[in-house]
Scaffold this active site. Sequence first.
Site, PDB file in Angstrom:
ATOM      1  CB  CYS A 117      -0.921  -0.008   1.328  1.00  0.00           C
ATOM      2  SG  CYS A 117      -2.159   1.493   1.348  1.00  0.00           S
ATOM      3  CB  CYS A 124      -1.725   0.121   8.411  1.00  0.00           C
ATOM      4  SG  CYS A 124      -2.219  -0.875   7.160  1.00  0.00           S
ATOM      5  CB  CYS A 338      -4.450  -4.308   7.652  1.00  0.00           C
ATOM      6  SG  CYS A 338      -5.047  -3.859   6.109  1.00  0.00           S
TER       7      CYS A 338
HETATM    8  N1  SAH Z   1      -7.021   1.456   2.723  1.00  0.00           N
HETATM    9  C1  SAH Z   1      -8.192   1.398   3.088  1.00  0.00           C
HETATM   10  C2  SAH Z   1      -8.608  -0.407   3.417  1.00  0.00           C
HETATM   11  C3  SAH Z   1      -7.630  -1.047   4.048  1.00  0.00           C
HETATM   12  S1  SAH Z   1      -7.286  -1.066   5.922  1.00  0.00           S
HETATM   13  C4  SAH Z   1      -8.295   1.947   4.399  1.00  0.00           C
HETATM   14  O1  SAH Z   1      -7.586   2.744   4.780  1.00  0.00           O
HETATM   15  O2  SAH Z   1      -9.763   1.934   4.831  1.00  0.00           O
HETATM   16  C5  SAH Z   1      -8.774  -1.591   6.609  1.00  0.00           C
HETATM   17  C6  SAH Z   1      -8.840  -1.074   7.958  1.00  0.00           C
HETATM   18  O3  SAH Z   1      -8.110  -1.579   8.922  1.00  0.00           O
HETATM   19  C7  SAH Z   1      -8.801   0.506   7.979  1.00  0.00           C
HETATM   20  O4  SAH Z   1      -9.762   1.126   8.767  1.00  0.00           O
HETATM   21  C8  SAH Z   1      -7.234   0.557   8.970  1.00  0.00           C
HETATM   22  O5  SAH Z   1      -6.892   1.856   9.322  1.00  0.00           O
HETATM   23  C9  SAH Z   1      -7.365  -0.545   9.517  1.00  0.00           C
HETATM   24  N2  SAH Z   1      -6.103  -1.265  10.337  1.00  0.00           N
HETATM   25  C10 SAH Z   1      -4.923  -0.994   9.806  1.00  0.00           C
HETATM   26  N3  SAH Z   1      -3.995  -1.547  10.590  1.00  0.00           N
HETATM   27  C11 SAH Z   1      -4.582  -1.747  11.875  1.00  0.00           C
HETATM   28  C12 SAH Z   1      -3.881  -2.266  13.002  1.00  0.00           C
HETATM   29  N4  SAH Z   1      -2.869  -2.334  13.012  1.00  0.00           N
HETATM   30  N5  SAH Z   1      -4.862  -2.169  13.946  1.00  0.00           N
HETATM   31  C13 SAH Z   1      -6.363  -2.045  13.804  1.00  0.00           C
HETATM   32  N6  SAH Z   1      -6.891  -1.802  12.532  1.00  0.00           N
HETATM   33  C14 SAH Z   1      -5.975  -1.456  11.852  1.00  0.00           C
END
Ligand code: SAH
Length: 350
Positions: A117, A124, A338
């Site tokens: 990404c 993330c 994720c």
């Molecule tokens: N790019 C898109 C979809 C992918 S992420 C977006 O940002 O919405 C899907 C969800 O998981 C998003 O809300 C993201 O912020 C969350 N997410 C990513 N890493 C995370 C983590 N370590 N703990 C909790 N949620 C997380």
Amino acid sequence: MTNAWSILPDEWKALLKERGMRAFRADQILQALYRDWISDWDQATTLPKDFREDLKREFPITPAEEVAADRSDDGTVKLLLKMADGNLVETVVIPAFSRDGGELTRLTQCVSSQIGCAMGCAFCASGARGVVRSLLAHEIVAEVMAARKYGTLTNLVVMGMGEPFANYDETMRALKLINAGRGPNLGARHITLSTCGVVPGFKKLAAEGLQFELSVSLHAPNDELRDELMPVNRRWPIAELLAACRDYTLATKRVITFEYTVIKGVNDSRACAEELARQVKKVPMAKVNLIPLSPVDHRPDFKTPDEATLLTFLDVLMKNRVQTMLRRSRGKDKNAACGQLRLRTLERDA
Ligand code: SAH
């Protein structure tokens, strides 16, 4: 050459005709693909052999190879898939059970829209090494096909690796296909897109006139904090994002859900909750999903908030009349965050 899993049901006849192939076979093709769920034209035994050879040449089917399947204690299955070029993609299948625990009530699949990404959100794992490339529509469909052996899907969310609005056309093609009546036929209201706030995507999606659900990852109630957590905010700050959300809701009459990942000592204060409530109210009908952070290897300083803090945060939102859900992360014991499974596999193999 057009991959079979990227062709919408209504497009088949014209494509066959264009290639001098028998257009009346479109219905048999659709039945083979989405009733018999073939992953190789040779399995379409209702079609003549020479026609199958033509189909293989003109409309190849390219399944993804399952290289790992990690099952958590809660039933969540995380799949690591290898695409034709060797790149790894994650997808997760998440079952939900009735309150007494017995019956399967939902089976949600979370798919990736990109490999890695580019958005670089601090918490993330998907963005920890940048983006390799976007997935093609047929590769997103291949994720769904690969998960079929774990059960019949009731819901699909585009919340895996990648930013769907940064791969708009291919993601939408895949979702339209999965939604198509003569295709996999998953209802539009059971399909959710999640964006980190790539503002031009909202207008495009509103113009489609589809019933897909939209989630927006907010994670911070002001620009100062959001700039730090989500670099995308420097391009499209909160005021612009919320204006786009508001326009989307007014144009489509569809409810937006804001995702808010709660990180200990970072965005979990009472003041943050108050400010979040004020922001969210700028978007009619909007809801909030609170998600406690799933710890990631590359940011050991980011921790999951304790229960009391989460409940206080929730309480503040509710007192401000914001419809809020506190989500529990699933598949915790299996690299659930994720992009984490792919990242750990890449690091192990490096
Ligand atoms: N790019 C898109 C979809 C992918 S992420 C977006 O940002 O919405 C899907 C969800 O998981 C998003 O809300 C993201 O912020 C969350 N997410 C990513 N890493 C995370 C983590 N370590 N703990 C909790 N949620 C997380």
